[in-house]
Design an enzyme around this catalytic site. Structure first.
Site, PDB file in Angstrom:
ATOM      1  N   LYS A   1       0.815  -1.208  -0.010  1.00  0.00           N
ATOM      2  CA  LYS A   1       0.074   0.017  -0.006  1.00  0.00           C
ATOM      3  C   LYS A   1       0.748   1.370   0.048  1.00  0.00           C
ATOM      4  O   LYS A   1       0.726   2.180  -0.667  1.00  0.00           O
ATOM      5  CB  LYS A   1      -1.002   0.106   1.251  1.00  0.00           C
TER       6      LYS A   1
ATOM      7  N   GLN B   1      -4.787  -1.338   9.755  1.00  0.00           N
ATOM      8  CA  GLN B   1      -4.557  -2.736   8.998  1.00  0.00           C
ATOM      9  C   GLN B   1      -5.084  -3.824  10.041  1.00  0.00           C
ATOM     10  O   GLN B   1      -4.934  -3.848  11.328  1.00  0.00           O
ATOM     11  CB  GLN B   1      -3.096  -3.095   8.712  1.00  0.00           C
TER      12      GLN B   1
ATOM     13  N   ASP C   1     -11.146   3.056   4.074  1.00  0.00           N
ATOM     14  CA  ASP C   1     -11.602   1.362   4.114  1.00  0.00           C
ATOM     15  C   ASP C   1     -13.181   1.283   4.049  1.00  0.00           C
ATOM     16  O   ASP C   1     -13.327   0.226   3.323  1.00  0.00           O
ATOM     17  CB  ASP C   1     -11.114   0.689   5.608  1.00  0.00           C
TER      18      ASP C   1
HETATM   19  N1  GUN Z   1      -7.015  -6.529   6.251  1.00  0.00           N
HETATM   20  C1  GUN Z   1      -7.378  -7.576   5.004  1.00  0.00           C
HETATM   21  N2  GUN Z   1      -8.000  -6.631   3.977  1.00  0.00           N
HETATM   22  C2  GUN Z   1      -8.010  -5.269   4.689  1.00  0.00           C
HETATM   23  C3  GUN Z   1      -8.735  -4.167   4.223  1.00  0.00           C
HETATM   24  O1  GUN Z   1      -9.044  -4.248   3.374  1.00  0.00           O
HETATM   25  N3  GUN Z   1      -8.278  -3.082   5.059  1.00  0.00           N
HETATM   26  C4  GUN Z   1      -7.963  -3.294   6.241  1.00  0.00           C
HETATM   27  N4  GUN Z   1      -7.689  -2.181   7.220  1.00  0.00           N
HETATM   28  N5  GUN Z   1      -7.277  -4.326   6.837  1.00  0.00           N
HETATM   29  C5  GUN Z   1      -7.299  -5.366   5.967  1.00  0.00           C
END
Ligand code: GUN
Length: 289
Positions: free
Chosen positions: A54, A98, A121
């Site tokens: 990311k 995350q 998100d």
């Molecule tokens: N863990 C797995 N997928 C995601 C996501 O799309 N966003 C976040 N914040 N954590 C994750």
């Protein structure tokens, strides 16, 4: 028949290029670049990889990123304090914590604490509510948004299509079903407690699988000619080697589907591109654009 491969990598590159161009147009006018803060608690190896990707993509698109790494023993109060700081910081446009979080932290309390206008998100109840209501101001969770963009890329007439979503998570399954409904699809959600799951899946014109079980869906579950989107990313050991596989048994399903996403290189790259898109959307909404 052999399925068209839906190239999420190539599609995400197109989207990233568009975002990069929009960001450089902003900075060329003397405006600050959008900024995403990513909070990682603990040392989960998969989460570390996701966060690194990311941050790298942010950099490539000209989006400023802040990484806040916190110890696995971090308390909920300490994490909420960091979120509060990021909420208050006007130079931060998007906040992502995350998941999963260590056991001592309630993920919903953390999600609820993020300022909904920075919730890139799309997990905050405010944004989930907007999605349910069909508002175009909602932040749409990145993985289902990526799935929708891939379906749009196929230029199918989505209206009336039977979409079967396997998995009912807040992150993927539920928002994917709502997005499909907005596109006038007929939607069925199946999950671990559903009866006759294979029979239901075989009715799908479009099958979206997000359960986290390696290669669970095989050709017996798929109607010939169906479009199959595989959200799973599972690391398995086979013949003494580690490899990434989806929730769909690609080798058996690809010959009968009309289109299918590979793993890796399908839904995964689109998820990150959509995160950057949401960050740009947050920036624009916060700047009244
Ligand atoms: N863990 C797995 N997928 C995601 C996501 O799309 N966003 C976040 N914040 N954590 C994750």
């Amino acid at each position: 028949m052999s399925a068209q491969l839906i190239d999420g990598k190539a599609l995400s590159q197109q989207l990233l290029l568009q975002i990069k161009q929009e960001v450089s147009a902003l900075t060329a006018q003397g405006q600050a670049a959008p900024c995403l803060a990513v909070v990682l608690v603990g040392e989960d190896p998969a989460s570390q990889v996701y966060v690194r990707n990311k941050l790298l993509q942010c950099e490539a698109a000209g989006i400023v990123s802040i990484e806040r790494k916190m110890d696995a023993s971090t308390s909920q109060a300490e994490l909420l304090q960091v979120i509060d700081e990021l909420n208050q910081d006007a130079s931060v446009h998007g906040i992502l914590v995350q998941l999963p979080l260590p056991a001592q932290i309630d993920p919903q309390a953390v999600i609820n604490a993020i300022d909904a206008s920075k919730d890139v998100d799309g997990f905050h109840p405010h944004n989930m509510g907007l999605l349910l209501a069909g508002s175009d101001e909602a932040f749409i969770p990145c993985t289902p948004l990526g799935c929708l963009l891939m379906l749009k890329h196929l230029e199918l007439d989505l209206a009336g299509k039977h979409v079967v979503v396997v998995g009912r998570s807040n992150i993927v399954g539920k928002p994917a079903a709502l997005l499909a409904l907005q596109q006038h699809c007929t939607v069925t959600m199946v999950h671990s407690r559903s009866n006759d799951i294979e029979v239901l899946c075989r009715q799908a014109d479009i099958l979206i699988v997000a359960v986290g079980r390696p290669e669970m869906v095989n050709a017996d579950w798929v109607k010939p000619g169906a479009v199959v989107l595989d959200v799973g990313i599972n690391r398995i050991e086979r013949d003494g080697k580690f490899k990434l596989v989806g929730d769909v048994d690609f080798a058996s399903v690809a010959p009968i589907a009309s289109a299918i996403t590979p793993v890796p290189g399908g839904v995964g790259p689109m998820t990150i591109a959509c995160l950057l898109r949401n960050t740009l959307q947050a920036y624009q909404q916060q700047n009244g654009e």
